[in-house]
Design a protein around this motif. Sequence first.
Motif, short mmCIF file in Angstrom:
data_model
loop_
_atom_site.label_atom_id
_atom_site.label_comp_id
_atom_site.label_asym_id
_atom_site.label_seq_id
_atom_site.Cartn_x
_atom_site.Cartn_y
_atom_site.Cartn_z
N GLU A 193 -23.14 70.60 -9.70
CA GLU A 193 -23.64 71.54 -8.69
C GLU A 193 -23.29 72.97 -9.04
OE1 GLU A 193 -22.04 69.74 -5.21
OE2 GLU A 193 -23.68 68.28 -5.09
N ALA A 194 -22.05 73.17 -9.50
CA ALA A 194 -21.61 74.53 -9.86
C ALA A 194 -22.37 75.04 -11.08
CB ALA A 194 -20.11 74.52 -10.12
N PHE A 195 -22.80 74.12 -11.90
CA PHE A 195 -23.41 74.46 -13.19
C PHE A 195 -24.92 74.55 -13.11
CE2 PHE A 195 -23.74 73.21 -17.89
CZ PHE A 195 -23.16 74.39 -18.33
N ASN A 196 -25.46 74.26 -11.96
CA ASN A 196 -26.91 74.11 -11.81
C ASN A 196 -27.73 75.34 -12.19
OD1 ASN A 196 -28.82 72.23 -11.49
ND2 ASN A 196 -28.76 72.16 -9.25
N PHE A 225 -18.30 68.67 -20.26
CA PHE A 225 -18.58 69.33 -18.99
C PHE A 225 -20.08 69.42 -18.80
CE2 PHE A 225 -19.48 72.81 -16.17
CZ PHE A 225 -18.46 72.80 -15.23
N PRO A 226 -20.64 69.17 -17.63
CA PRO A 226 -20.01 68.72 -16.39
C PRO A 226 -19.73 67.21 -16.40
CG PRO A 226 -22.36 69.09 -16.04
CD PRO A 226 -22.09 69.44 -17.46
N ARG A 227 -18.67 66.85 -15.74
CA ARG A 227 -18.21 65.47 -15.74
C ARG A 227 -18.16 64.86 -14.34
NH1 ARG A 227 -14.59 65.50 -20.52
NH2 ARG A 227 -13.41 63.58 -20.61
N THR A 228 -18.42 65.68 -13.35
CA THR A 228 -18.46 65.19 -11.96
C THR A 228 -19.67 65.86 -11.28
OG1 THR A 228 -17.21 67.05 -11.04
CG2 THR A 228 -15.90 65.19 -11.83
N ILE A 229 -20.06 65.28 -10.15
CA ILE A 229 -21.21 65.86 -9.43
C ILE A 229 -20.88 67.27 -8.92
CG2 ILE A 229 -22.48 65.59 -7.23
CD1 ILE A 229 -23.80 64.12 -9.55
N THR A 230 -19.65 67.50 -8.53
CA THR A 230 -19.26 68.86 -8.09
C THR A 230 -19.44 69.85 -9.23
OG1 THR A 230 -17.65 67.83 -6.64
CG2 THR A 230 -17.37 70.18 -7.03
N GLN A 231 -19.09 69.44 -10.43
CA GLN A 231 -19.25 70.33 -11.59
C GLN A 231 -20.74 70.56 -11.89
OE1 GLN A 231 -16.84 68.86 -14.88
NE2 GLN A 231 -15.03 68.74 -13.58
#
Length: 182
Positions: A94-97, A86-92
Motif C-alpha cells: 500500500e505504501a509503495f503503490n 520489498f514489498p513483503r507485506t500488504i502494508t508495504q
Amino acid sequence: MKIVLIGIQGSGKSTQGNLLAKRFKVPYLSTGHIFREIAKQKTQFGRYIKEVINSGALVTNEIAIHTVFEYLKKPDYKNGFILDGFPRTITQVEAFNKENIDHVVYIRIKDKSALERLLLRCATESREDDTQKAIKKRIRMFHKHTKPVLKFYKYKGILIEVNGERSVEKIQEEIVQKIEKK
Ligand code: AMP
C-alpha cells in the motif's frame, strides 16, 4: 525498468537480481542486504535489527518502508531498479503503490527446497541469520505475509512467475523472455 523480486529466502533472488541489473542496466537493491549491514552497527538500532533478522521475523513495516524510500530517493534509482525483498507485506504494498512498478518477478521454489538450500548455506557460509529455527520461521512468514502480496500483483496483471528449481541460466532466460513479451 522497475522490477520487484519476490521469493522465499534461498530461492536465488540475489543471483537473479544481479543478473537482471546487468541486463537492464539498472541498480540492484536488496533490503535484506541493507538490514544485514545495519545489524553490524554497534548501536541500539543495529542491535534491534540484528535480533529481528536472526530470529527470522520481519522488521516493522514502518522501518522497512522508511528505509526503502530513503534509498529510492537517491538519483541512482531514478531511472529504475531491481528491488529484492520489498514489498513483503500488504502494508508495504500500500505504501509503495505510487511507485510505477513494471514487473514483479516471483521465483517459486518448494518450502522443502528452501529449507535444504538454507541449511546448506548455514553449514558452508555460517551466515548468522541462517539457524534452522529462523529459517523455518522465515518460511512461515513468507506464506503469511508475502503470499497476499503475490495475489495483489497477480490481480494487477504484472506478476511473472518462474520455477526457481532449475539452473541459474534457465531461470534467467525465462524471466527475461517473460519480461520482454509483456
Ligand atoms: P532477505 O535476505 O531478503 O530474506 O532479508 C533478510 C531479513 O531482513 C528478513 O528475514 C527480515 O528480517 C529483514 N527484511 C528484509 N526485507 C524486509 C521487508 N521488506 N520487511 C520486513 N523485513 C525485511
